[in-house]
Design a protein around this motif. Sequence first.
Motif, PDB file in Angstrom:
ATOM      1  N   ASP A  30       0.759  -1.163  -0.092  1.00 45.60           N
ATOM      2  CA  ASP A  30      -0.005   0.220   0.016  1.00 45.60           C
ATOM      3  C   ASP A  30       0.690   1.318   0.145  1.00 45.60           C
ATOM      4  O   ASP A  30       1.857   1.456   0.663  1.00 45.60           O
ATOM      5  N   GLY A  31       0.452   2.114  -0.725  1.00 43.72           N
ATOM      6  CA  GLY A  31       1.295   3.488  -0.727  1.00 43.72           C
ATOM      7  C   GLY A  31       2.247   3.706  -1.580  1.00 43.72           C
ATOM      8  O   GLY A  31       3.113   4.584  -1.789  1.00 43.72           O
ATOM      9  N   GLU A  32       2.470   2.612  -2.506  1.00 44.55           N
ATOM     10  CA  GLU A  32       3.699   2.545  -3.468  1.00 44.55           C
ATOM     11  C   GLU A  32       3.148   2.927  -4.940  1.00 44.55           C
ATOM     12  O   GLU A  32       3.823   3.693  -5.516  1.00 44.55           O
ATOM     13  N   THR A  33       2.115   2.308  -5.366  1.00 39.39           N
ATOM     14  CA  THR A  33       1.682   2.388  -6.859  1.00 39.39           C
ATOM     15  C   THR A  33       0.238   2.623  -6.839  1.00 39.39           C
ATOM     16  O   THR A  33      -0.413   2.104  -6.289  1.00 39.39           O
ATOM     17  N   TYR A  34      -0.106   3.718  -7.876  1.00 39.36           N
ATOM     18  CA  TYR A  34      -1.467   4.082  -8.056  1.00 39.36           C
ATOM     19  C   TYR A  34      -1.735   3.986  -9.582  1.00 39.36           C
ATOM     20  O   TYR A  34      -0.732   4.353 -10.319  1.00 39.36           O
ATOM     21  N   VAL A  35      -2.947   3.664 -10.010  1.00 38.17           N
ATOM     22  CA  VAL A  35      -2.975   3.452 -11.425  1.00 38.17           C
ATOM     23  C   VAL A  35      -4.275   4.167 -11.680  1.00 38.17           C
ATOM     24  O   VAL A  35      -5.574   3.952 -10.978  1.00 38.17           O
ATOM     25  N   LYS A  36      -4.446   5.008 -12.725  1.00 37.61           N
ATOM     26  CA  LYS A  36      -5.744   5.490 -13.221  1.00 37.61           C
ATOM     27  C   LYS A  36      -6.307   4.891 -14.392  1.00 37.61           C
ATOM     28  O   LYS A  36      -5.734   4.802 -15.481  1.00 37.61           O
ATOM     29  N   LEU A  37      -7.696   4.284 -14.049  1.00 33.35           N
ATOM     30  CA  LEU A  37      -8.249   3.685 -15.327  1.00 33.35           C
ATOM     31  C   LEU A  37      -9.477   4.340 -15.703  1.00 33.35           C
ATOM     32  O   LEU A  37     -10.069   4.846 -14.585  1.00 33.35           O
ATOM     33  N   PHE A  38     -10.052   4.142 -17.076  1.00 30.50           N
ATOM     34  CA  PHE A  38     -11.441   4.585 -17.219  1.00 30.50           C
ATOM     35  C   PHE A  38     -12.351   3.393 -16.797  1.00 30.50           C
ATOM     36  O   PHE A  38     -12.038   2.170 -17.255  1.00 30.50           O
ATOM     37  N   THR A  39     -13.420   3.974 -16.149  1.00 32.30           N
ATOM     38  CA  THR A  39     -14.253   2.874 -15.496  1.00 32.30           C
ATOM     39  C   THR A  39     -15.598   3.189 -16.174  1.00 32.30           C
ATOM     40  O   THR A  39     -16.023   4.258 -16.619  1.00 32.30           O
ATOM     41  N   GLU A  40     -16.811   2.549 -15.526  1.00 27.52           N
ATOM     42  CA  GLU A  40     -18.108   3.021 -15.894  1.00 27.52           C
ATOM     43  C   GLU A  40     -18.351   4.122 -15.379  1.00 27.52           C
ATOM     44  O   GLU A  40     -19.454   4.879 -15.854  1.00 27.52           O
ATOM     45  N   ASN A  41     -17.781   4.588 -14.229  1.00 30.03           N
ATOM     46  CA  ASN A  41     -17.992   5.609 -13.525  1.00 30.03           C
ATOM     47  C   ASN A  41     -17.000   6.900 -13.676  1.00 30.03           C
ATOM     48  O   ASN A  41     -16.626   7.875 -12.933  1.00 30.03           O
ATOM     49  N   GLY A  42     -16.560   6.702 -15.062  1.00 26.41           N
ATOM     50  CA  GLY A  42     -15.368   7.869 -15.310  1.00 26.41           C
ATOM     51  C   GLY A  42     -13.936   6.974 -14.831  1.00 26.41           C
ATOM     52  O   GLY A  42     -13.840   6.193 -14.400  1.00 26.41           O
ATOM     53  N   TYR A  43     -13.031   8.087 -14.853  1.00 25.13           N
ATOM     54  CA  TYR A  43     -11.720   7.787 -14.583  1.00 25.13           C
ATOM     55  C   TYR A  43     -11.475   7.576 -12.985  1.00 25.13           C
ATOM     56  O   TYR A  43     -12.301   8.461 -12.084  1.00 25.13           O
ATOM     57  N   LYS A  44     -10.991   6.587 -12.492  1.00 23.07           N
ATOM     58  CA  LYS A  44     -10.894   6.260 -11.304  1.00 23.07           C
ATOM     59  C   LYS A  44      -9.422   5.727 -10.950  1.00 23.07           C
ATOM     60  O   LYS A  44      -8.760   4.975 -11.613  1.00 23.07           O
ATOM     61  N   TRP A  45      -8.760   6.340  -9.745  1.00 24.31           N
ATOM     62  CA  TRP A  45      -7.313   5.721  -9.219  1.00 24.31           C
ATOM     63  C   TRP A  45      -7.595   4.640  -8.331  1.00 24.31           C
ATOM     64  O   TRP A  45      -8.647   4.562  -7.495  1.00 24.31           O
ATOM     65  N   VAL A  46      -7.025   3.560  -8.791  1.00 22.70           N
ATOM     66  CA  VAL A  46      -7.094   2.497  -7.867  1.00 22.70           C
ATOM     67  C   VAL A  46      -5.641   1.790  -7.707  1.00 22.70           C
ATOM     68  O   VAL A  46      -4.603   2.490  -8.180  1.00 22.70           O
TER      69      VAL A  46
END
Length: 946
Positions: free
Chosen positions: A747-763
């Motif tokens: 946790d806290g090392e890598t984040y990813v922005k993907l396009f989802t059904e609810n718009g772009y989201k960081w996961v």
Amino acid sequence: MFFIQSFGGMMNDHYRLKVLNAKASIRAWSKRRTLHAIAAAALAILLSSPMAAHAVEASSAQASATNTDAVAIATTTATDEDEKTSEALNTAVTAADPTPATTPTDPATPTSPDTNNTAASTDPAPAQTTPDNKPVSTPVAPQSDSVVDNTNSYGTKIIFDFNGDGKTDAEDWKAYLKWMHEFKPFDFDLKTGDLGDSHNGGVQITGATQMLVNGQNRRLDSIDTNLDIEKITRYYLNNLKQTTPVKNQSPFGTCWAFASISALESAILKAQGGAAAQAYNPQDHLHPILSNLEDNGVDLSELYLAWMAYDLQKAGSQKGEGQVDVLPIDEAPDRMDCGGWATMAQTLFTAWQGVATEKAQPYWPKGVEMTFENLLKMRNWHDNWSLYTDKDGKPEEGKPGVHVDGVYYLPNPNNLVPDKNDHLVYKGHNDYADKLIKQALVKYGAVQIGYGADTYRPGQPAKSDYFNGEHWAQYCDATEVEITHAVTIVGWDDDFDPSKFKAGKNDVSGLKKGAWLVKNSWSSADWFKKNFKVDDATAAKKANWGIVNEKGEHTGYFWLSYYDHSINTPSYFSVDLEKDGFDYDNNYSYDFLINQSQSPFVLRTADKGTEVANVFKANGNETLRAVSVHTGEANSKATVKIYVYKNMDAFKDNDPTNDGKPVMEFTYDAAVPGMHTVKLPRALQLAAGQIFAIVQNITGVNDDGTTNSYLNLETGMSQQAQFPDKNNAETKGRAMGYVWSTVVANDGETYVKLFTENGYKWVTPKEIGKLIGNDEFFEFGNALIKAFTTNGHDDADLMNYKMEKETPQVIKGEAAIFVSNAPFTLFKEVRVDGKVVNPSYYTALEGSTDVTLSADFIKTLAVGKHTIDIISNDGMASATFTVANPNADKPTVTQTRATTKLPATGDLPAAKLPATGDASTTIPLVALALGVAIAGSGVLVRRKNQ
């Protein structure tokens, strides 16, 4: 309505009651009103102070900017060139217009799997909520260049047309899972661990997937337009002393490590020669020199690379990540027979691991005397192979004196496609790829390749019958090929006679001229003489493979036709040498998944907005100077953003970008796929414990010319996929050649922005494996992003910022205001007359960077001229000012506005708000104070008269 009327009646009754009691209350009212007037005047005078003026103006400007920006964003169209995310767009639209948003009919808009990508309804969308039950507006999909079916309910579009029907859907994933479980890169004998005849020489499952999904047809025309290769018909690195002698990999299947080390040693020798090493003189290349070669002081350990590739990380945040062999024999030296790929070297080399000198880690069984007699009995010493360690148990490395700062993959000379039955099918030759290999040889040194060897080890009988034993020349023209061996190209001859390739099976009647000079790792007469001091006759007898020299001795080299159908995956290195002073002292890395994440196999998303981010914490006072950019296709583009933070609070919502603007942003064009070390436009000083994030968006071009972005993460097989049948031990790791891999993503090392059904989201990476295939296919780790720093800080690195406001003269005992146009996020310290000022003697506020030296501090300064420097992490703004006696004229605050861009090292926006102490804001507020006081008095008189 009833409530409002009743409330109004209560107000009227209350007013009548106050009128009836006016005389009784007039004195109390007068006193209160007088106090109000005095308070209003005092407040106005307070507001006329510099600090308050700045606060009021900042608040006003912010409110104005918010309203203006909302309108601007609301009227923006989400085109391909629009870099705003759909979330930001819809938030602004909702704020500006309460009318419910409608779902767009853009065919690229993600839909749920059961809608089969039909056009979305234009009716108002139902209300949606986020995981924390906050309402969200319906997203507007970004314009996409290609249309594919959804692969999961999350809505992310992954380009993964495994079954070749022109779309990505559930059937592709089912077919891939079945193939994955049945795939066999090696035909191991489980009792002995013998490689057998091998199907495709260890093209592991992710590498084979890359060939099928990412394709190999990305055109790359040149790696250096200044090199006119067409005029060079013969070229040999040996003749320039830019290669090392042939070595011997026996008794293990470590050809990949020997080929990687050979290419690295050549890159070092090429780099040591500087620009002169790329010079070409035809007279130097009439015939290749194949004997009596020297290493010129460069001799690195193949054992260390091969051993460490199958070792898990022992310490740090990634402890436990990597791969191990799971051969049934399960002995430590077994790892030496698992084979490998060039990409395994990339993972270790770019993390500054896996490189040691041959003296520190010799390729010889530990504790056994290195004699010719013991060489003949080598099989007896199988269990003696291990690493030499120091007193603390850490492997010895010696002083290799090199950092690998680039690993590059050229297009395959052949189009080879897995037939999904463990074989590779030849689909044609890429002539332009030959030119690229030649350019790499001239500019960087030897090029590593894989190919289908005629024999698997020296001394074995020929098995393919595509090899001419008289001329030591191979040409394989088979349609189904096997990749069984790794070697190094060290030269070429455009005029090599094609008839010399004639062997038992091949047809050379239409074969064109040309051959690569290739260095093998199956010993040579020179190797025997150098290492065991044997005479020429003994060496000639023992060395039995390779081109024969004028003395009749085998040299370990051979010729390989340009058009051999099995040549694949050419790669080369660029290096940073210690003898010139390493460019960087520290390497911040999270990606150690070895071969699986570096095929290069990177999943592509159909939209252009996918981003990955790594968050690091500086170990000491360091200067960030470069980052890595990892690309999987030719002619990719990277957008790099850097953010700095005071703590981890900014990442509570997994979004590393929403706590402020990036302190640096730039683009990088990567012509050649691979790992690139990219220098920043300007250095960025980091304090010990400083948290910083590197965010990257990597885009590439599809076969049809459309654009995609990459999910640039460590991508390995899921734990389930590596062991599909828990009741059958033979299935454990089989698709990976009986190798077991483990990914670590904290946790806290890598984040990813993907396009989802609810718009772009960081996961987070842990979420993605579940979202894409429910953990059945892939296991995702950290982003393929590294950060490179040097120790300490140097003012010479600092760029020049502009002092927007300053106090040229200040009365001793009064405060002085100075404003740098540097972003406040980067503020570091204040210096007066070259000495760092204690923070208790000044205030620093956000505007740009607003610094007010306190009156107490000004008292400590001598009357006369002084200098002030406002230091930021990447630059400084300087000014001079004069301290005057109390009886001198009152000082004035001057203001200048930046009207030109900053130097090319990085444009930064000037402050938009008036700064602390601006005279233009003080005078109106003083007048306002007097007006309020007078107005208050007038009202008091009028009320008394009434």
